[in-house]
Design a protein around this motif. Sequence first.
Motif, short mmCIF file in Angstrom:
data_model
loop_
_atom_site.label_atom_id
_atom_site.label_comp_id
_atom_site.label_asym_id
_atom_site.label_seq_id
_atom_site.Cartn_x
_atom_site.Cartn_y
_atom_site.Cartn_z
N ARG A 243 3.48 -5.81 -11.64
CA ARG A 243 2.67 -6.81 -12.33
C ARG A 243 2.16 -6.28 -13.66
NH1 ARG A 243 -1.88 -7.18 -10.10
NH2 ARG A 243 -1.60 -5.51 -8.59
N SER A 244 2.01 -4.96 -13.74
CA SER A 244 1.44 -4.34 -14.95
C SER A 244 2.57 -3.85 -15.85
CB SER A 244 0.59 -3.15 -14.54
OG SER A 244 1.41 -2.14 -13.96
N ALA A 246 3.06 -0.71 -16.92
CA ALA A 246 3.62 0.53 -16.37
C ALA A 246 4.39 0.26 -15.09
CB ALA A 246 2.52 1.55 -16.11
N GLY A 247 3.88 -0.68 -14.28
CA GLY A 247 4.56 -1.03 -13.04
C GLY A 247 5.92 -1.66 -13.32
N ARG A 249 7.77 -1.24 -15.96
CA ARG A 249 8.67 -0.19 -16.44
C ARG A 249 9.24 0.58 -15.25
NH1 ARG A 249 4.82 2.21 -19.69
NH2 ARG A 249 4.70 3.87 -18.14
N ALA A 250 8.38 0.81 -14.26
CA ALA A 250 8.81 1.60 -13.10
C ALA A 250 9.81 0.85 -12.23
CB ALA A 250 7.60 2.03 -12.28
N ARG A 278 -2.63 -7.92 -3.46
CA ARG A 278 -2.56 -6.89 -4.50
C ARG A 278 -2.45 -5.47 -3.98
NH1 ARG A 278 -4.85 -9.06 -9.82
NH2 ARG A 278 -3.83 -11.09 -9.70
N ALA B 315 0.89 2.06 -10.07
CA ALA B 315 0.76 1.79 -11.51
C ALA B 315 0.08 0.44 -11.72
CB ALA B 315 2.14 1.81 -12.17
N ASP B 316 0.48 -0.56 -10.93
CA ASP B 316 -0.17 -1.87 -11.01
C ASP B 316 -1.67 -1.74 -10.71
OD1 ASP B 316 2.24 -3.11 -11.54
OD2 ASP B 316 2.55 -3.84 -9.50
N GLU B 317 -1.99 -0.98 -9.70
CA GLU B 317 -3.39 -0.83 -9.28
C GLU B 317 -4.21 -0.12 -10.36
OE1 GLU B 317 -3.21 -0.96 -4.45
OE2 GLU B 317 -2.71 0.96 -5.37
N GLU B 319 -3.59 -0.20 -13.65
CA GLU B 319 -3.79 -1.12 -14.77
C GLU B 319 -4.70 -2.29 -14.38
OE1 GLU B 319 0.00 0.24 -17.50
OE2 GLU B 319 -0.46 -1.88 -17.37
N VAL B 325 -1.30 3.67 -17.91
CA VAL B 325 -0.34 4.63 -17.36
C VAL B 325 0.77 4.71 -18.42
CG1 VAL B 325 1.12 5.16 -15.35
CG2 VAL B 325 -0.96 3.78 -15.05
N PRO B 326 0.54 5.48 -19.50
CA PRO B 326 1.44 5.41 -20.65
C PRO B 326 2.77 6.10 -20.39
CG PRO B 326 -0.23 7.09 -21.00
CD PRO B 326 -0.56 6.42 -19.70
N PRO B 327 3.84 5.63 -21.08
CA PRO B 327 5.13 6.32 -20.95
C PRO B 327 5.03 7.74 -21.51
CG PRO B 327 5.26 4.51 -22.55
CD PRO B 327 3.89 4.48 -21.97
N GLN B 348 9.63 9.16 -15.07
CA GLN B 348 8.83 8.59 -16.13
C GLN B 348 7.40 8.62 -15.61
OE1 GLN B 348 7.64 7.73 -18.68
NE2 GLN B 348 9.29 7.57 -20.13
N ASN B 349 6.53 7.84 -16.23
CA ASN B 349 5.18 7.70 -15.71
C ASN B 349 5.04 6.25 -15.26
OD1 ASN B 349 2.51 8.13 -15.08
ND2 ASN B 349 1.78 7.92 -17.18
N PRO B 350 4.88 5.93 -13.98
CA PRO B 350 4.72 6.82 -12.82
C PRO B 350 5.96 7.70 -12.59
CG PRO B 350 5.15 4.58 -12.07
CD PRO B 350 4.91 4.51 -13.55
#
Lengths: 468, 468
Positions: A243-244, A246-247, A249-250, A278, B315-317, B319, B325-327, B348-350
């Motif tokens: 949802r985010s 960074a998420g 991207r992952a 969530r 990562a969702d949690e 944000e 949670v930057p690359p 990557q990050n995560p």
Amino acid sequence: MADLDRLFHPESVAVIGIPSDPNKWGGGNWIETLLELGFEGKIYPVSPNMSEFKGLRVYPSIEDIPDSIDLAVISVPARFTTQVMQECARKGVGFVQFYTAGFSEMGGKGSSLEIEVAEIAVRGGVRVVGPNCMGVYCPRGRFSWRLDFPQESGAVAFLSQSGFNAVQVATMGVARELRFSKVISYGNAADLNETDFLEYFAGDPETRVITAYIEGVKDGQRFITALRRTAQVKPVIVLKGGRSKAGARATVSHTAALAGTRTIWESVLRQAGAIEVRSFDELLDVALAIQCLPALASGGVALIGTGGGPSVVGADECEDVGLTVPPLPEHVVEALRQFVPQEGTSVQNPFESPFGFGQSRQQLQETMALIASCHEIASLIIHLEIDTLLHFRGERELSIIIDALISASRDCSKPVIVVLRTSGLPEDVRAILEQQQALVACGIPVYPTIRRAALAISKVLEYQRSRP
Amino acid sequence: MADLDRLFHPESVAVIGIPSDPNKWGGGNWIETLLELGFEGKIYPVSPNMSEFKGLRVYPSIEDIPDSIDLAVISVPARFTTQVMQECARKGVGFVQFYTAGFSEMGGKGSSLEIEVAEIAVRGGVRVVGPNCMGVYCPRGRFSWRLDFPQESGAVAFLSQSGFNAVQVATMGVARELRFSKVISYGNAADLNETDFLEYFAGDPETRVITAYIEGVKDGQRFITALRRTAQVKPVIVLKGGRSKAGARATVSHTAALAGTRTIWESVLRQAGAIEVRSFDELLDVALAIQCLPALASGGVALIGTGGGPSVVGADECEDVGLTVPPLPEHVVEALRQFVPQEGTSVQNPFESPFGFGQSRQQLQETMALIASCHEIASLIIHLEIDTLLHFRGERELSIIIDALISASRDCSKPVIVVLRTSGLPEDVRAILEQQQALVACGIPVYPTIRRAALAISKVLEYQRSRP
């Protein structure tokens, strides 16, 4: 719609690829797990490097097996998968579940290899789960990849794009008294995807509640249609991964899923009548509420339990998530006073009840009946402080109190939700699990905090309101 | 400012009122608890109905005791309290802590009785804690009302208008490796109130973090001034009871507190630089973070741990609560690839790190050092799936992994926060508590979920930003 009965209840399983290093996860783990679980179908190990494994004859290729194969578990390195899939296609295997990673989640050559392998399967009439997944856990079929998953069957199905999240939910479910009909970890979804599993679970008589962890969908329109239809017949609880920023991207490097934007997902789920959650805790909390209380009605909650301060905080927590904790009518308050002889006790909603401290079985029952008789009240949250009860009263008396609570709940005209507040120490946790088992067996859902109980109730009510 | 040293470290204690029914809570419980804890001061039981209790001589009245009295614990029925307070005043008692209920929280005659008793005390130079409270828990002074509170002293003070909430926080603190300098349950606050305790804790060298459960304040202006001053020297974490309509109604009958409106409280706390929390868990989570990481810097978090799916959800949690949670830069990603030989692992990050599965001590250290070297990263969240580690590797290997993690964290240039994800089963809980003890002892805070770790970090960062 794909007929997946044979996938979840295979009668003959080939396990292709057994790493010689026992520390490396692979086919050996599946075989050991199936043997240990007493899987009743046939197991055929396949490996060119050995002749016997755990007392079973090992075949050099799946084509050498003198039997038809419902399901092949593939865990060979990615470079061998084209050849192995060709063999599966020639053999006429029903399903493969594909543990091997190194496909579209890696991008580049991995993506083209995934397309190639999937095409071989589809042309050969083989349906594929994965790649990059753990596949099937089906307790009734004694099929699993982990020995610590519950062996009893239950009413909750879980479709999970992530294997680790399938583990997380299945094992956390044990401690929440939730049991599963079927769990599927389906990874990159090169062939069978979220929509296929959703449709299958919609028609599965064993499954009463569908839960899902989804990173991205393969065919948006088909998914939305299936979700809307499914949500009309069974509750569908969705944890959306990615949802985010960074998420999202992952998810690409995890299962090659395109996560989609958060707002689109929120509105799709809402419009389809699914329940969005969530976290894993929330997913399990809502599943438990909906399994135990399928007909929870809208209206106020009564909060009844140990301690004035926890009652205040609990009322705040209920209203934080949109529940109302309405005042009780004056005549009910007057009638309740007879059950709380002590001074310094709050006689209203929230109602501070002296559980386990000089309250008789009958008083508990009459208290609950009186409160349940109010038209302002649609459900009762009963909260107990387990640490204090164990400390001053001991485990035997705790059992007696829970027993009284179960019996009073049976006689109660409104649904009852129980919160067993804990310090989190192992002896408390153990005592709570035992009491929780008795409560959930009687259809009373149990939560560790008032906040989590309240959120689960509010999600179920939101779901009920959204239904036609 | 009130000097409360003698209250928290009394050298002579009178316990007035011992119920003949041992099931009724009262003075007998305090005496038993103090004896059991090895309280080093003198204990003088007071009751007109007995001559000996637990081997101690019982005095008919406090005035018969041939010693000065620092603290009198009063648990006589409300109708005797005027007389008892007059005796305490004549005796020149320093403090009374007043368990008895039936005062302003009942309204009417209870309110006028409370005023009367408080006036007797104030005129006689006696300072009052309560009524309707549990009073002092001070581990260094071996003074408590519960044997299950930790006997070791710590850095966290808790001022609680509710006795049950004091119990909740103190016992939950055990399972989170938090220890307390002083806890005070002060009930109706007829004399000493939240502001007195806040000011005292501000100057208390034992206390590094102040936590509070407050239902209402007696003198708003004085409280705001004291809160602002205190928050400048020590972090103050506040759980406000009665934020909701139902909660505010409950505070009146609980401690006669006028809860005030939610928005006023939110802005008062924010402007004063205090940290507002919404649950006991959140209070403890933030206290732990701030105790372990007093100088946490703003910036992105790196999320490193077991499982692709849990990484996405984590990562969702992060944000969700406002963390980023930057690359990671491309050269760092390239360098990290050497530590993750497996395909299907997100680099990557995560960052999906194979903890406990073929990763050496040195690899772990180098992974963390590489990620910590990025200027985008201000802190590292390391998350492990304990159920899977215990299942496949066992408890001994878990200890070795945690040991490696502690050593890598020591060498790491950025703060480390650890999440030990659990199924919630008692054997997991026990194993986690053991590992958690080792981690927290080294200043590494431990959380049960990524969501809770992330929320605690975001609250601490918000607090740091608000400081001048």
